[in-house]
Design an enzyme around this catalytic site. Sequence first.
Site, short mmCIF file in Angstrom:
data_model
loop_
_atom_site.label_atom_id
_atom_site.label_comp_id
_atom_site.label_asym_id
_atom_site.label_seq_id
_atom_site.Cartn_x
_atom_site.Cartn_y
_atom_site.Cartn_z
N LYS A 256 0.85 -1.19 0.00
CA LYS A 256 0.00 0.00 0.00
C LYS A 256 0.88 1.24 0.00
CE LYS A 256 -3.24 2.68 2.89
NZ LYS A 256 -4.17 2.68 4.04
N ASP A 261 -2.64 10.21 3.40
CA ASP A 261 -4.04 9.82 3.56
C ASP A 261 -4.79 10.89 4.35
OD1 ASP A 261 -6.46 8.59 3.79
OD2 ASP A 261 -5.78 6.96 5.11
N LYS A 268 -10.28 13.15 7.48
CA LYS A 268 -9.83 12.95 8.86
C LYS A 268 -9.85 14.29 9.58
CE LYS A 268 -6.73 9.06 7.74
NZ LYS A 268 -7.41 7.95 8.43
N ASP A 280 1.57 6.52 5.29
CA ASP A 280 0.59 5.53 4.83
C ASP A 280 1.10 4.77 3.59
OD1 ASP A 280 -1.80 4.34 5.50
OD2 ASP A 280 -3.02 5.67 4.26
N ASP A 339 -12.24 7.04 3.30
CA ASP A 339 -11.05 6.83 4.12
C ASP A 339 -10.65 5.35 4.17
OD1 ASP A 339 -8.92 7.58 5.67
OD2 ASP A 339 -10.09 7.95 7.50
N GLU A 341 -9.47 3.60 1.86
CA GLU A 341 -8.91 3.67 0.51
C GLU A 341 -7.85 2.62 0.24
OE1 GLU A 341 -7.72 5.29 2.99
OE2 GLU A 341 -5.56 5.03 2.73
N ARG A 343 -7.69 -0.55 0.86
CA ARG A 343 -8.20 -1.79 0.28
C ARG A 343 -8.56 -1.61 -1.19
NH1 ARG A 343 -12.76 -1.99 4.78
NH2 ARG A 343 -11.06 -0.92 5.84
N1 BES Z 1 -4.33 4.60 6.75
C1 BES Z 1 -5.47 4.38 7.54
C2 BES Z 1 -5.24 3.40 8.70
C3 BES Z 1 -4.26 3.86 9.75
C4 BES Z 1 -4.72 4.47 10.91
C5 BES Z 1 -2.92 3.62 9.61
C6 BES Z 1 -3.84 4.87 11.88
C7 BES Z 1 -2.02 4.01 10.59
C8 BES Z 1 -2.47 4.64 11.72
C9 BES Z 1 -6.59 3.82 6.68
O1 BES Z 1 -6.62 4.22 5.36
C10 BES Z 1 -7.88 4.27 7.29
O2 BES Z 1 -8.15 5.43 7.26
N2 BES Z 1 -8.66 3.31 7.78
C11 BES Z 1 -9.92 3.60 8.36
C12 BES Z 1 -10.90 2.57 7.84
C13 BES Z 1 -12.33 2.87 8.18
C14 BES Z 1 -12.80 4.10 7.46
C15 BES Z 1 -13.17 1.68 7.79
C16 BES Z 1 -9.77 3.47 9.87
O3 BES Z 1 -9.04 2.59 10.33
O4 BES Z 1 -10.37 4.29 10.57
ZN ZN Z 2 -4.82 4.82 4.57
MN MN Z 3 -7.71 6.02 5.09
#
Ligand code: BES
Ligand code: ZN
Ligand code: MN
Length: 490
Positions: A256, A261, A268, A280, A339, A341, A343
Amino acid sequence: MSITFKVSRSSSTTEAVGVVVASDGPVPSEIGLNRKQLSARGFDAKVGQTLVLHGLRGSRIVVAVGIGDPRKFGPTEARNTAAALARAVSKSTSVSTGLADAGSGNRAQIAQAVVEGFRLATHRYTDLKNDKSSASRIESVVLTASSKSAAAVHNGVARGTTVADAVCMARDLANMPPAYLTARMMAERAVAIGQATGLDVKVYDRDQLANMGCGGILGVNKGSTEPPRMVKLVYTPKSGAKLIKGRKGHVVLVGKGVMYDSGGISLKPSDPSHAVMKMDMSGAAAVLATMSTLAALNCKVQVTAYLMCTDNMPSGSALKLGDVLTMRNGKTVEIHNTDAEGRLILADGLSLAAESKPHAIIDIATLTGACIVALGEKVAGVLGNNDALVEQLRKASSRVDEPIWPLPLVKEYRKLLDSTVADMRNIGGPYGGSITAAVFLNEFVSDTPWAHLDIAGPMKVDGDDGWMQKGATAFGTRLLIDTVCNFTAV
Ligand code: BES
Ligand code: ZN
Ligand code: MN
């Protein structure tokens, strides 16, 4: 400045010397103190313990370095101990130590770990600092070894240097601010690194991705002014390729590479803690770093890598909730949260990976905050469709001391991804977020053995810790290197 290592029979004239002390048996005479005196100074020779002794040997700095029970002194202990020594003598320019020839384990592996410990504990990303003095002053390390061990120690030093260089590179990439490392710049670097390390590299731009039907990465990129890049790197063993099930062994890695992000329109919060979302792309960095080592380490299986690079931004052209994307394998995905993204871009990479019918696919991604909730910041999650592959990753994980722990791929959770208008949506319910993310990814690997590493937790550390330095950790780099170099049939 990176440290150079020499292997020598004697400790020569270094500014500092790290004298190995086991928790039992005689104390080396260089220490100038007996066990009782050491004990009175709080030093019990526990593994990784150090005690700086000034002036006992003229102006030379003598450091007592504990290795605990020599029979239990393996690579993990060696890496930690070398890191502790490096921190204790960071103001000296030259150090010698017998750590690489300590304990009773495999000399080459111990020496490799010692080099990793030194290099990783002293590495800092200082490109953007005017004052670079926080960096360690160590320039050279003399590893003393008996003539019997010397050849193995040499070998370990070479491997340790290759691996540590790769980890430092991945850390630098992840620590770089978003404007210093866009998807295009990441691709340029991948080309340079690939060419320098004997890989075939191909970069795909937006038009090529569109022609290939990679709707996931293009969808995530929609809100960005920076174009996306997919980088494919191929390592082919020069000779002696390992045969697996009658074919040349082949593993595909997918990383990834979300260069930043923001969350997209599912923005966010503007909290300073989100500056780490520049990291990210840590999965892509770990994959690129892994690829850079394979020729030098003489890896016996073919390894193909896909770096999926784009940022995730809100704007008038951004992906909207309710939009439907068609991924490389033809499956359609309704967006319920922009968010989620990672996947989406992995879906295209995994689809491409599966098309070549490799023996295994491993993806690595800072994918879910839920994984941090489940396992904390020191442990990555591992999920997959093949227990033997997960087991190989777990074995590698314990060898390299990058902790991972399995979460179940719960097939019944697939219905949480059901969509009214498309084949699936991109988020599940409020619970089990790491699992529903992996269940989503599972839709793109067909029946290829596959494992997924969720490194959201250990992608960074908040303070110097052993061989880790505050900031990006490059977690997964050493894990992937070990896994592909030791890969066997699953
Ligand atoms: N890049 C983030 C996940 C992340 C969070 C990595 C904190 C490192 C530290 C990912 O893209 C994300 O935003 N995931 C969301 C998914 C949700 C919207 C289903 C999350 O984990 O809140
Ligand atoms: Zn992310
Ligand atoms: Mn995200």
